[in-house]
Write an enzyme that holds these catalytic residues in place. Structure first.
Site, PDB file in Angstrom:
ATOM      1  N   ILE A  13      71.722  17.268  81.608  1.00 54.79           N
ATOM      2  CA  ILE A  13      71.870  15.813  81.753  1.00 54.79           C
ATOM      3  C   ILE A  13      71.585  15.158  80.405  1.00 54.79           C
ATOM      4  CG2 ILE A  13      71.026  13.749  82.925  1.00 54.79           C
ATOM      5  CD1 ILE A  13      70.404  15.485  85.350  1.00 54.79           C
ATOM      6  N   HIS A  14      72.623  14.551  79.837  1.00 57.00           N
ATOM      7  CA  HIS A  14      72.527  13.863  78.545  1.00 57.00           C
ATOM      8  C   HIS A  14      73.520  12.706  78.568  1.00 57.00           C
ATOM      9  CE1 HIS A  14      76.314  15.754  77.210  1.00 57.00           C
ATOM     10  NE2 HIS A  14      75.870  16.801  77.897  1.00 57.00           N
ATOM     11  N   GLY A  15      73.711  12.042  77.464  1.00 50.52           N
ATOM     12  CA  GLY A  15      74.533  10.832  77.412  1.00 50.52           C
ATOM     13  C   GLY A  15      75.898  10.949  78.047  1.00 50.52           C
TER      14      GLY A  15
END
Length: 164
Positions: A13-15
């Site tokens: 989970i990242h940008g």
């Protein structure tokens, strides 16, 4: 369970996942399938905090993912699967989860890996896993961001590692 998207991205989970892929998936829940992350309480907490607002997140290993998929309680749940590596995807598919398509987003370079695209580096086990997924009928879609054109990961693997 309705699988709206499955993606290998070792950043999880990242940008890009929170702003684009989670919306694209139209899922109710993100399920991270990783035995490594499943055993790491600190990482689990951080990933849950990084999730898009209102998105449920579960972090499980492969056996738990298979059990949840087969639980009638979740049959109408729309899910977005995230994986850190393709080997666990193979295990999931061999465990009976029907996966039609897999997006490959990011697999960072580490010692022992060979870079095949700007964001994907593989070792021999990764190569074998992607080839096995293809043989199992899973369509492989190499795209870091949604706006990238889809790229044939198997052609890149053959080019860099040689044909099977």
């Amino acid at each position: 369970m309705i699988i709206t998207l499955a993606r290998v991205d070792d950043r999880l989970i990242h940008g890009q996942v929170t702003t684009v892929w989670s919306k694209e998936s139209n899922a109710d829940r993100i399920i991270i399938v990783s035995s490594e992350v499943y055993k790491d309480d600190i990482r689990k907490t951080l990933l849950k905090q990084a999730a898009p607002p209102g998105m449920k997140v579960n972090i499980v290993d492969v056996p738990k993912a298979i059990a949840v998929y087969n639980n009638p309680k979740y049959q109408n749940e729309k899910v977005f699967y995230l994986f850190t590596n393709p080997r666990e995807v193979v295990d999931l598919v061999k465990g009976g989860i029907p996966l039609e398509k897999l997006n490959i987003g990011g697999m960072q370079f580490k010692q022992g890996k060979t870079q095949i695209s700007k964001a994907v580096s593989l070792d021999a086990d990764d190569v074998a896993a992607f080839r096995e997924l293809h043989q199992l009928g899973v369509k492989l879609d190499l795209r870091v961001v949604k706006t990238d054109p889809s790229s044939d990961i198997l052609a890149k693997i053959d080019e860099v590692f040689g044909k099977e």
